[in-house]
Each structure stands twice: as structure tokens, then as C-alpha cells.
Write a protein that holds these residues in place. Sequence first.
Motif, PDB file in Angstrom:
ATOM      1  N   ASN A  93      48.096 -58.137  12.761  1.00  0.00           N
ATOM      2  CA  ASN A  93      47.959 -58.208  14.220  1.00  0.00           C
ATOM      3  C   ASN A  93      47.295 -59.478  14.736  1.00  0.00           C
ATOM      4  O   ASN A  93      46.459 -59.435  15.620  1.00  0.00           O
ATOM      5  N   GLY A  94      47.633 -60.605  14.170  1.00  0.00           N
ATOM      6  CA  GLY A  94      47.140 -61.869  14.694  1.00  0.00           C
ATOM      7  C   GLY A  94      45.685 -62.162  14.419  1.00  0.00           C
ATOM      8  O   GLY A  94      45.110 -63.038  15.058  1.00  0.00           O
ATOM      9  N   ARG A  95      45.045 -61.473  13.489  1.00  0.00           N
ATOM     10  CA  ARG A  95      43.633 -61.717  13.195  1.00  0.00           C
ATOM     11  C   ARG A  95      43.418 -62.972  12.360  1.00  0.00           C
ATOM     12  O   ARG A  95      42.293 -63.443  12.222  1.00  0.00           O
ATOM     13  N   VAL A  96      44.468 -63.512  11.766  1.00  0.00           N
ATOM     14  CA  VAL A  96      44.357 -64.769  11.028  1.00  0.00           C
ATOM     15  C   VAL A  96      44.586 -65.895  12.036  1.00  0.00           C
ATOM     16  O   VAL A  96      45.660 -66.023  12.600  1.00  0.00           O
ATOM     17  N   LEU A  97      43.557 -66.686  12.260  1.00  0.00           N
ATOM     18  CA  LEU A  97      43.621 -67.765  13.229  1.00  0.00           C
ATOM     19  C   LEU A  97      44.253 -69.015  12.620  1.00  0.00           C
ATOM     20  O   LEU A  97      44.928 -69.772  13.313  1.00  0.00           O
ATOM     21  N   HIS A  98      44.016 -69.226  11.324  1.00  0.00           N
ATOM     22  CA  HIS A  98      44.566 -70.398  10.636  1.00  0.00           C
ATOM     23  C   HIS A  98      44.432 -70.192   9.130  1.00  0.00           C
ATOM     24  O   HIS A  98      43.465 -69.599   8.671  1.00  0.00           O
ATOM     25  N   ALA A  99      45.389 -70.676   8.388  1.00  0.00           N
ATOM     26  CA  ALA A  99      45.338 -70.639   6.929  1.00  0.00           C
ATOM     27  C   ALA A  99      45.806 -71.976   6.403  1.00  0.00           C
ATOM     28  O   ALA A  99      46.769 -72.543   6.915  1.00  0.00           O
ATOM     29  N   ASP A 100      45.098 -72.486   5.395  1.00  0.00           N
ATOM     30  CA  ASP A 100      45.566 -73.723   4.776  1.00  0.00           C
ATOM     31  C   ASP A 100      45.177 -73.748   3.308  1.00  0.00           C
ATOM     32  O   ASP A 100      44.462 -72.880   2.822  1.00  0.00           O
ATOM     33  N   TYR A 112      46.793 -62.121   1.358  1.00  0.00           N
ATOM     34  CA  TYR A 112      47.093 -63.516   1.071  1.00  0.00           C
ATOM     35  C   TYR A 112      47.029 -63.708  -0.431  1.00  0.00           C
ATOM     36  O   TYR A 112      46.155 -63.159  -1.099  1.00  0.00           O
ATOM     37  N   THR A 113      47.956 -64.503  -0.945  1.00  0.00           N
ATOM     38  CA  THR A 113      47.964 -64.826  -2.360  1.00  0.00           C
ATOM     39  C   THR A 113      47.446 -66.251  -2.525  1.00  0.00           C
ATOM     40  O   THR A 113      47.885 -67.161  -1.827  1.00  0.00           O
ATOM     41  N   VAL A 114      46.487 -66.400  -3.435  1.00  0.00           N
ATOM     42  CA  VAL A 114      45.982 -67.724  -3.781  1.00  0.00           C
ATOM     43  C   VAL A 114      46.619 -68.093  -5.115  1.00  0.00           C
ATOM     44  O   VAL A 114      46.676 -67.279  -6.039  1.00  0.00           O
ATOM     45  N   LYS A 115      47.135 -69.318  -5.202  1.00  0.00           N
ATOM     46  CA  LYS A 115      47.827 -69.707  -6.422  1.00  0.00           C
ATOM     47  C   LYS A 115      46.842 -69.919  -7.569  1.00  0.00           C
ATOM     48  O   LYS A 115      45.632 -70.008  -7.351  1.00  0.00           O
ATOM     49  N   ARG A 116      47.367 -69.987  -8.756  1.00  0.00           N
ATOM     50  CA  ARG A 116      46.571 -70.196  -9.966  1.00  0.00           C
ATOM     51  C   ARG A 116      45.692 -71.438  -9.788  1.00  0.00           C
ATOM     52  O   ARG A 116      46.183 -72.495  -9.380  1.00  0.00           O
ATOM     53  N   ASP A 117      44.393 -71.281 -10.058  1.00  0.00           N
ATOM     54  CA  ASP A 117      43.420 -72.372  -9.902  1.00  0.00           C
ATOM     55  C   ASP A 117      43.489 -73.018  -8.521  1.00  0.00           C
ATOM     56  O   ASP A 117      43.261 -74.220  -8.376  1.00  0.00           O
ATOM     57  N   GLY A 118      43.794 -72.232  -7.510  1.00  0.00           N
ATOM     58  CA  GLY A 118      43.957 -72.751  -6.157  1.00  0.00           C
ATOM     59  C   GLY A 118      42.714 -72.596  -5.307  1.00  0.00           C
ATOM     60  O   GLY A 118      41.749 -71.938  -5.681  1.00  0.00           O
ATOM     61  N   ARG A 119      42.799 -73.196  -4.143  1.00  0.00           N
ATOM     62  CA  ARG A 119      41.726 -73.056  -3.152  1.00  0.00           C
ATOM     63  C   ARG A 119      42.311 -73.215  -1.767  1.00  0.00           C
ATOM     64  O   ARG A 119      43.324 -73.888  -1.588  1.00  0.00           O
ATOM     65  N   GLY A 120      41.679 -72.574  -0.813  1.00  0.00           N
ATOM     66  CA  GLY A 120      42.148 -72.673   0.558  1.00  0.00           C
ATOM     67  C   GLY A 120      41.145 -72.043   1.502  1.00  0.00           C
ATOM     68  O   GLY A 120      40.115 -71.527   1.081  1.00  0.00           O
ATOM     69  N   GLN A 121      41.478 -72.094   2.779  1.00  0.00           N
ATOM     70  CA  GLN A 121      40.589 -71.519   3.788  1.00  0.00           C
ATOM     71  C   GLN A 121      41.393 -70.654   4.745  1.00  0.00           C
ATOM     72  O   GLN A 121      42.474 -71.035   5.191  1.00  0.00           O
ATOM     73  N   LEU A 122      40.825 -69.480   5.029  1.00  0.00           N
ATOM     74  CA  LEU A 122      41.362 -68.578   6.044  1.00  0.00           C
ATOM     75  C   LEU A 122      40.346 -68.523   7.173  1.00  0.00           C
ATOM     76  O   LEU A 122      39.184 -68.204   6.945  1.00  0.00           O
ATOM     77  N   ARG A 123      40.786 -68.858   8.375  1.00  0.00           N
ATOM     78  CA  ARG A 123      39.929 -68.656   9.541  1.00  0.00           C
ATOM     79  C   ARG A 123      40.390 -67.362  10.181  1.00  0.00           C
ATOM     80  O   ARG A 123      41.549 -67.235  10.571  1.00  0.00           O
TER      81      ARG A 123
END
Length: 157
Positions: A93-100, A112-123
Motif C-alpha cells: 500500500n505505498g509504504r515504501v517511499l524509495h528503494a535502491d 524485498y529480496t536482497v541479492k547475494r552479498d548485496g546491500r541497499g536502502q529502503l525508505r
Amino acid sequence: MPHRSTRLRIPAALLAAVTGLALPAVAQAQGKPLPPPDSDAMPPVELTVEMRDGHPVCQPAELRLPADTNVALNVVSRADQPVTITMPGQFENGRVLHADGDLVHVASEKGYTVKRDGRGQLRLRTVSAGEKTFACTGANSRSNPFEGKVILTPPSG
């Protein structure tokens, strides 16, 4: 006779999916607009994923977040396989403001799936106060997900 355009209109989401381009966060949010957050602070929180005995483990196991607040959730994976993170209602329902970064939205909108040895940010805009279970499920170990607790408390500011 009036001239009719023969241009085909392709929805932005379909075009992004076909071309592999990410949509801006505004285009990703669906549903009703969220009310203003309870706090203007956007505290950063880190969630790490590691492998233990062939299964992913997320730390901290007890994730404390302010309720109804914008939060920057930094995800760091040291796992040797993709891991899906799910939290009831949080990624819907639109609670994710941004993902990268190395994060991919699961088609069911539940994680959300994070790839092997990955990193990212969810706002995110966190859900209302209360306790919920979150899970980290490995692509190669779906039968044994790690379960932790999300404790959402009213913001202190």
C-alpha cells in the motif's frame, strides 16, 4: 476526417519492467496517499543478513522502529544466496517511499529480496504501533526461514 494518432501508450510500469529501468519512487507508490508522518526524523536502521548452518539469520532479531514514521532501513547481506525479507503490511500500500541498491521488490508486495552479498536502502513509512513478526528466507533454504520481531513504538519527538 480528423487525424487520429497511431501512437501506442505503454504504461510506465510495463515500460520499466520490459526495459529493466527503475521507476521513480513517486511512480511506485500506489493506493491512497499516506498522512504526514508522526515525526519528521528519518532515523537510519541497519538490518544485516548472515548465513548460519546453511540458513539466513537477520540481525538484530528484535528490530525496534518508531511507528508511523519515515525510516531509512539499510540492508547489508553477507549471505551466499539471495534472501527475501518480509514484514506483514510494511511493504504494501505505498509504504515504501524509495528503494535502491541490490534490492528487488517481490511481486506479491510482501517483501524485498536482497541479492547475494548485496546491500541497499529502503525508505519506508512504518506501520502503526505494535509488535509483528518479520522473516528472512533464503532462496536455497525456503523451508526454514529466520523469524524475528519488529517492535513499533510511538515516536518520541
